[in-house]
Scaffold this active site. Structure first.
Site, short mmCIF file in Angstrom:
data_model
loop_
_atom_site.label_atom_id
_atom_site.label_comp_id
_atom_site.label_asym_id
_atom_site.label_seq_id
_atom_site.Cartn_x
_atom_site.Cartn_y
_atom_site.Cartn_z
N ASP A 1 -1.44 -2.07 -0.27
CA ASP A 1 -0.33 -3.03 -0.13
C ASP A 1 -0.64 -4.04 0.96
OD1 ASP A 1 2.07 -4.35 -0.11
OD2 ASP A 1 3.30 -2.61 0.36
N SER B 1 10.09 -3.49 2.03
CA SER B 1 9.62 -4.87 2.10
C SER B 1 10.43 -5.65 3.15
CB SER B 1 9.73 -5.50 0.71
OG SER B 1 9.12 -6.75 0.65
N HIS C 1 2.95 -2.69 -4.05
CA HIS C 1 4.08 -2.97 -3.15
C HIS C 1 5.40 -2.50 -3.76
CE1 HIS C 1 6.26 -4.84 0.09
NE2 HIS C 1 6.93 -5.62 -0.73
#
Length: 426
Positions: A283, A225, A338
């Site tokens: 995602d 991320s 995610h």
């Protein structure tokens, strides 16, 4: 009932290819089992940052690591990887990123400005022999808040490398990422040096030490991320400023957003940085910043391919599909796609694009629900089951009352613990 982990072969003769020397050509589809295990190893390093992060707003140490660096891997069962943490990395930001950092709701806290973001580690002698070189790892975590914050991500950019105008184009990156990576303050206990300076100081120290011993050294930077964005900037600086690492700098990212402009991408390529982006099809984060804007521009690719102000991805993509897993609910909240443990689960089951989930996948399926509710109900794995026992409370046997324990002195964050240390060798 198979073991939770696959056996680890000696990969020393193939390490350069596994590290991206040929951009992972011919080993992604089908996915080479050695590469799968190496990617998983680096993903578990990043997951260890999440798993040991104190995110309790009622703790005065919220935003710090619950363990000191010498026992981090031991507490999390990762000593099998054969690495040792040598330094913790702290970050702060001079721009408003309220959902990116954790903070305590108490008055007296370990830090009002900084958060623990990751660590630098190095392979021990036995692991170095197995993988064919001394491997320095930098692991960066992302956020522990829902992914919706990415939707509000500003598209403004900051110059990243003022000395480089690649092809007369200024190298720029997203302003929030830039601030977290480079912010510092003399008034901050843990960020008198920026995250960039802390990391590069340690990487240079380790490279110098092992190079003087005549060893081959690689740098593998990994992140999930937001951490994937920090990993790219970190790799840029390392490849530019540490010539001894020439050709041996790689990034393994999971669910990372776009970071910079075309000049940033081209400069990373010219520096020889190899980037493997692991991406889940469902995602949303890898499509950001500027999801709508970039999608329109992609349709005009012949026209826009050379526009410097458009956000660009870097490197080679390994695309996964969450719903390839037979263990995941088909009506799952896509925000769970995610999650890093979901990434590692789907990676473990991936063989090639046109084949189903591997029947001999080894990774523990229960890990998927550590912080999600993605698994099918008949598996009987509770949702979001990973937490500190009794939410951090302990029973005082003398008084019979539940109390918040005092943290062990060696686990209390200290700015002094980020200084020079002895080199690990085992």
């Amino acid at each position: 009932m198979t073991p939770a982990a696959s056996p680890r072969e000696n990969i020393s003769k193939m390490w350069r290819e596994l590290h991206g020397s040929k951009n992972w050509e011919n080993i992604l589809d089908p996915l080479h089992p050695w590469l799968r295990r190496e990617i998983t190893k680096y993903g578990e390093f990043v997951e260890s940052v999440y798993d040991s992060l104190d995110f309790d707003p009622l703790s005065e140490f919220c935003g710090s690591c619950r363990y000191n660096r010498n026992k981090l891997f031991e507490e999390l069962g990762l000593t099998r990887h054969g690495y040792k943490v040598t330094k913790y990395i702290y970050a702060m930001s001079h721009v408003d990123v309220p959902q990116w950092f954790l903070s305590s709701s108490l008055g007296e806290t370990w830090s009002k400005d900084s958060n623990w973001m990751g660590f630098v580690a190095v392979s021990g002698d036995r692991e170095s022999l197995r993988i064919g070189r001394r491997d320095i790892v930098v692991a960066w975590r992302g956020t522990v808040t829902p992914t919706e914050w990415f939707m509000d991500l500003r598209t403004s950019k900051e110059p990243f490398d003022c000395e480089s105008e690649h092809g007369k184009r200024v190298v720029k990156v997203q302003s929030g990422f830039f601030s977290i990576y480079n912010s510092k303050s003399e008034l901050a206990r843990y960020n008198k040096e920026s995250a960039s300076e802390q990391t590069m100081e340690e990487v240079k120290r380790l490279v110098k030490f092992f190079k003087e011993r005549g060893e081959e050294v690689s740098l593998t930077i990994t992140g999930h991320s937001l951490g994937g964005a920090l990993a790219l900037m970190n790799a840029y600086e390392a490849a530019r400023d540490v010539p001894e690492l020439s050709g041996n700098v790689s990034v393994i990212s999971f669910g990372a957003p776009r970071v910079g402009n075309l000049a940033f991408k081209e400069r990373l390529n010219s520096l020889g940085v190899k980037v493997l982006r692991v991406v889940n099809k469902q995602d949303i984060v890898p499509k950001l910043p500027g999801i709508v804007f970039n999608k329109v521009l992609n349709k005009l690719n012949p026209i826009t391919s050379k526009l410097n102000w458009v956000y660009r991805h870097v490197g080679t993509q390994l695309k996964l599909d969450v719903f390839s897993s037979p263990y995941v609910k088909r009506d799952s909240d896509l925000a769970g796609s995610h999650n890093l443990e979901v990434y590692l689960h789907v990676l473990d089951g991936f063989h090639r694009k046109k084949s189903g989930f591997r029947v001999n996948a080894r990774r523990d399926v229960a890990s998927v629900n550590k912080s999600t509710d993605m698994l099918l109900d008949h598996l009987r794995i509770p949702e979001c089951w990973y937490q500190v026992a009794h939410k951090g409370l302990i029973l005082n046997k003398q008084t019979g009352r539940w109390v918040k324990p005092v943290r062990a002195p060696e686990d209390i964050p200290s700015p002094l613990s980020t200084g020079p240390k002895l080199i690990y060798s085992s």
